[in-house]
Design a protein around this motif. Structure first.
Motif, PDB file in Angstrom:
ATOM      1  N   SER A   1       0.105   4.978  -6.715  1.00  0.00           N
ATOM      2  CA  SER A   1       0.089   3.558  -7.323  1.00  0.00           C
ATOM      3  C   SER A   1       1.617   3.170  -7.684  1.00  0.00           C
ATOM      4  O   SER A   1       2.075   2.279  -7.712  1.00  0.00           O
ATOM      5  CB  SER A   1      -0.727   3.587  -8.610  1.00  0.00           C
ATOM      6  N   LYS A   2       2.366   4.375  -8.250  1.00  0.00           N
ATOM      7  CA  LYS A   2       3.646   4.234  -8.548  1.00  0.00           C
ATOM      8  C   LYS A   2       4.354   3.653  -7.383  1.00  0.00           C
ATOM      9  O   LYS A   2       5.240   2.573  -7.176  1.00  0.00           O
ATOM     10  CB  LYS A   2       4.222   5.481  -8.761  1.00  0.00           C
ATOM     11  N   LEU A   3       4.242   4.303  -6.072  1.00  0.00           N
ATOM     12  CA  LEU A   3       5.078   4.009  -4.895  1.00  0.00           C
ATOM     13  C   LEU A   3       4.508   2.343  -4.403  1.00  0.00           C
ATOM     14  O   LEU A   3       5.289   1.774  -4.102  1.00  0.00           O
ATOM     15  CB  LEU A   3       4.745   5.163  -3.900  1.00  0.00           C
ATOM     16  N   ALA A   4       3.177   2.255  -4.385  1.00  0.00           N
ATOM     17  CA  ALA A   4       2.661   0.716  -4.139  1.00  0.00           C
ATOM     18  C   ALA A   4       3.256  -0.440  -4.742  1.00  0.00           C
ATOM     19  O   ALA A   4       3.854  -1.428  -4.340  1.00  0.00           O
ATOM     20  CB  ALA A   4       1.343   0.821  -4.098  1.00  0.00           C
TER      21      ALA A   4
ATOM     22  N   SER B   1       0.698  -0.951  -0.142  1.00  0.00           N
ATOM     23  CA  SER B   1      -0.059   0.053   0.019  1.00  0.00           C
ATOM     24  C   SER B   1       1.061   1.261  -0.041  1.00  0.00           C
ATOM     25  O   SER B   1       2.214   1.152   0.348  1.00  0.00           O
ATOM     26  CB  SER B   1      -0.945  -0.015   1.152  1.00  0.00           C
ATOM     27  N   ALA B   2       0.240   2.350  -0.366  1.00  0.00           N
ATOM     28  CA  ALA B   2       1.170   3.828  -0.230  1.00  0.00           C
ATOM     29  C   ALA B   2       0.004   4.630  -0.450  1.00  0.00           C
ATOM     30  O   ALA B   2      -1.064   4.603  -0.810  1.00  0.00           O
ATOM     31  CB  ALA B   2       2.102   3.751  -1.681  1.00  0.00           C
ATOM     32  N   VAL B   3       0.689   5.778   0.215  1.00  0.00           N
ATOM     33  CA  VAL B   3      -0.273   7.121   0.129  1.00  0.00           C
ATOM     34  C   VAL B   3       0.862   8.096  -0.449  1.00  0.00           C
ATOM     35  O   VAL B   3       2.029   8.314  -0.060  1.00  0.00           O
ATOM     36  CB  VAL B   3      -0.656   7.310   1.574  1.00  0.00           C
ATOM     37  N   SER B   4       0.263   9.139  -1.305  1.00  0.00           N
ATOM     38  CA  SER B   4       1.236  10.188  -1.546  1.00  0.00           C
ATOM     39  C   SER B   4       0.442  11.632  -1.707  1.00  0.00           C
ATOM     40  O   SER B   4      -0.430  11.567  -2.108  1.00  0.00           O
ATOM     41  CB  SER B   4       1.665   9.638  -3.037  1.00  0.00           C
ATOM     42  N   GLY B   5       1.404  12.518  -1.305  1.00  0.00           N
ATOM     43  CA  GLY B   5       0.578  13.966  -1.394  1.00  0.00           C
ATOM     44  C   GLY B   5       0.905  14.291  -2.763  1.00  0.00           C
ATOM     45  O   GLY B   5       1.960  14.153  -3.488  1.00  0.00           O
TER      46      GLY B   5
END
Length: 325
Positions: free
Chosen positions: A290-293, A272-276
């Motif tokens: 999505s890139k980070l996840a 999972s990932a969250v991005s600002g």
């Protein structure tokens, strides 16, 4: 050392239009119904074995206040030994409840837990009680558009001008048609928990289907709707999500929890990932997240069979689909 995290089951109440079929129902009672429905579907689970309850709500006052995670756990009949807490990440709150519980299971803090969310927009209209700091605008930390979600969707159209109103309308119409077909195929009903509802006109009834879908939506009808946030804009009431009342609950476990209770997993949580992102185009956030996840999971986009976007506006869903992950 991280451990495998699985989703065992997921249920929700039927969703009602804001202030409509659930006008006489409290938000915490909607959440309680979802939790009880989840436990009724999984009788192998000893309620005392549940080690935490994480519940999200965007406006945590009134019937969505009092630490609704703990409150819903107690009202659901779970033992006093079962703790609970509340989460607020606005639209991503319930997903954050899921990933927070997943993190706890992964690190060994929980074996079995419940995650979920509730929103009663009839009782708590969007923006209720909000008091943005004047520095946001005075110091140009954000632009005025960033304070209204619909305006941020219009900003995405500015960035991707090929995403015309016609394309947004067609996306919205197809969404309505797919929902109608999913009901015909019985794909939605299996996850719905019948929920008591009371209205001034009908008295008590039992909600068994979502109230908001409009299966007779047409391109001609959508074309007649005026833009809601900008003159000549693309976002209308027809290609934006509705304002709803409802609740959802998920049962999550470790492999040890599965084996101990003889449960069958639905799926495994891998990453999972969250991005600002820039606030005025907040709707593009799923792309960066999505890139980070994918990176954390060691996977690439071309390995994905299905992508699901839970977004408020057709323009936003189209923009995130158009941008490169």
């Amino acid at each position: 050392m991280s451990r495998t995290v699985v989703l065992v089951d997921a249920v929700r109440t039927p969703f009602g239009k804001a202030g409509s079929m659930y006008a006489g129902t409290r938000a915490d009672d909607l959440m309680v119904r979802a939790i009880r429905g989840l436990l009724e579907r999984n009788p192998k689970i000893d309620p005392a074995s549940i080690e935490d309850v994480a519940i999200a709500a965007a406006t945590q006052t009134g019937d969505q206040g009092m630490n609704i995670g703990r409150s819903a756990a107690l009202l659901s009949g779970l033992p006093n030994t079962v703790p609970g807490y509340s989460i607020d990440r606005w639209c991503a709150g319930a997903l954050t409840a899921v990933t927070t519980i997943a993190g706890a299971i992964s690190m060994g803090a929980n074996e079995i837990a419940i995650a979920g969310g509730v929103e009663h927009m009839g009782n708590h209209p969007m923006g209720e009680g909000m008091d943005p700091n004047p520095r946001y605008l005075a110091e140009r930390i954000v632009e005025q558009d960033a304070l209204a979600m619909g305006s941020t969707a219009e900003r995405l159209h500015d960035r991707f001008p090929q995403l015309t109103k016609e394309r947004a309308d067609r996306y919205a119409m197809n969404s309505q048609l797919k929902t109608a077909q999913a009901y015909v195929d019985g794909k939605i009903q299996r996850d719905l928990i019948p929920t008591a509802a009371r209205s001034a006109e009908l008295g008590w009834t039992v909600a068994t289907v979502d109230e908001a879908p409009r299966p007779t939506t047409t391109m001609e009808g959508l074309a007649k709707l005026r833009a809601s946030f900008r003159n000549g804009g693309t976002v209308t009431a027809g290609n934006a999500s509705g304002l709803n009342d409802g609740a959802a609950a998920l049962l999550m476990a470790s492999e040890n929890g599965l084996n101990a209770h003889g449960l069958t997993p639905l799926t495994r949580v891998v990453s999972s990932a969250v991005s600002g992102v820039e606030p005025r185009i907040m709707g593009i956030g799923p792309v960066e997240a999505s890139k980070l996840a994918l990176k954390r999971a060691g996977l690439t986009l071309d390995q994905m069979d299905i992508l699901e976007l839970n977004e408020a506006f057709a323009a936003q869903a189209l923009a995130t689909s158009t941008a490169t992950v």
